[in-house]
Design an enzyme around this catalytic site. Sequence first.
Site, short mmCIF file in Angstrom:
data_model
loop_
_atom_site.label_atom_id
_atom_site.label_comp_id
_atom_site.label_asym_id
_atom_site.label_seq_id
_atom_site.Cartn_x
_atom_site.Cartn_y
_atom_site.Cartn_z
N LYS A 183 0.91 -1.18 -0.05
CA LYS A 183 0.07 0.04 -0.09
C LYS A 183 0.97 1.32 0.18
O LYS A 183 1.79 1.22 0.43
CB LYS A 183 -0.77 -0.12 1.15
CG LYS A 183 -1.97 -1.09 1.12
CD LYS A 183 -2.74 -1.40 -0.08
CE LYS A 183 -3.23 -2.76 -0.35
NZ LYS A 183 -4.21 -3.39 0.37
C1 LIG Z 1 -5.13 -4.50 0.80
C2 LIG Z 1 -6.63 -4.53 0.70
C3 LIG Z 1 -7.36 -5.21 1.54
C4 LIG Z 1 -6.93 -5.67 2.74
O1 LIG Z 1 -6.00 -5.12 3.36
P1 LIG Z 1 -4.91 -6.11 4.57
O2 LIG Z 1 -4.05 -5.09 5.15
O3 LIG Z 1 -4.13 -7.11 3.81
O4 LIG Z 1 -5.91 -6.94 5.44
C5 LIG Z 1 -8.68 -4.91 1.56
N1 LIG Z 1 -9.24 -4.31 0.46
C6 LIG Z 1 -8.64 -3.93 -0.49
C7 LIG Z 1 -9.15 -3.10 -1.71
C8 LIG Z 1 -6.98 -3.85 -0.49
O5 LIG Z 1 -6.38 -3.59 -1.54
#
Ligand SMILES: *Cc1c(COP(=O)(O)O)cnc(C)c1O
Length: 373
Positions: A183
């Site tokens: 992210k």
């Molecule tokens: C990364 C992501 C998640 C989940 O996040 P985690 O921290 O990996 O649990 C949920 N929704 C979207 C759209 C994502 O890109």
Amino acid sequence: MSEFLPFTKPFIDEAAITAVGDVLRSGWITSGPKVAEFEKQLSAYFGGRPVRTFNSGTCTMEIALRIAGIGPGDEVITTPISWVATSNVIIEVGATPVFADIDPVTRNIDLDKVEAAITPATRAIIPVDLSGLPVDRDRLYAIAAKYKLRVVEDAAQAIGSLWKGKRIGAFGDYVSFSFQANKNLTTTEGGCLVLNNEDEARLAEKYRLQGVTRSGFDGMEVDVLGGKYNMTDVAAAIGLNQLPQLEAITARRHVLAKHYFATFGADFEQQTGVQLPLANFENTNWHMFQIVLPQGVVRSEFMEKMKARNIGCGVHYPPIHLFQMYRERGFREGMFPIAESVGRRIVSLPMFPRMSDADVERVVVAVREVLGS
Ligand SMILES: *Cc1c(COP(=O)(O)O)cnc(C)c1O
């Protein structure tokens, strides 16, 4: 040959590494002062709204649904084009996921189709800002108000994105962010939830840690079933290092995206049949740069040929409703044709702040070569 270019790479600097070392040396490595400080800074970033951190951007959404009282018998509408976490959390709380097809241009949930999917059992909507491009918040909240629905924004990819000049997270109902490694802001793993008031924040704290409330020196009470979802100070120290750099990180992503468009050129789509992303420089944080391959190009072969040129690509995402567990719940091919078509052909090209402009040019040359144009 030039070295391997991954589709993404976390932005970690020496100061972050030092900050982690400091926490590890301090004697307090789990939730403590760094988590408290990170939450304070996140709250300031989101316009003073209450914010709590967690160990993922999945449990954030599950906890938001629990706080909203959503469970068995309730329907929650979401998009088939997301990380499967988005709809798994609906099942996790005992509710029923309902999908609405996507808009082929934004690749986000089509709000007309959301409205058509509402039934008397609908309680909430979970929109996803794919690659950081925000779902239309005006229309979304107009629908939520009209049908008295809660919203859990899955803004996992949208930290730093804006809607009409306002930060995603600084307004709205529940807003969930992920700090997973890929992210725009990472804590290795982690997430945060923006809440509406202090009562909800207190409840979020209980759900985050076994339902426990402490008081005085030795007081402890448990009145709800919570889990184990707290963020560590090691993770928060990385977040504290990244948050002040987020604006620069987003700005660099904008430059890279602009360079992609300029290098592909104005007639690339017409020449090749590839669909580039929406050229939005007002709202999106350019979490990813996703293209949709022409009909007839086999994505796995495209990716293999890119790999042979030392370039990594990603797939975000195959349609959720076609996974076996969802098929077992009655979902079938043909139910969400746009999501199915985009989900088969979408590819994420390399996009991360420390890529060079020359890397972008190398990707574009490779894409053109692989597509034979
Ligand atoms: C990364 C992501 C998640 C989940 O996040 P985690 O921290 O990996 O649990 C949920 N929704 C979207 C759209 C994502 O890109």
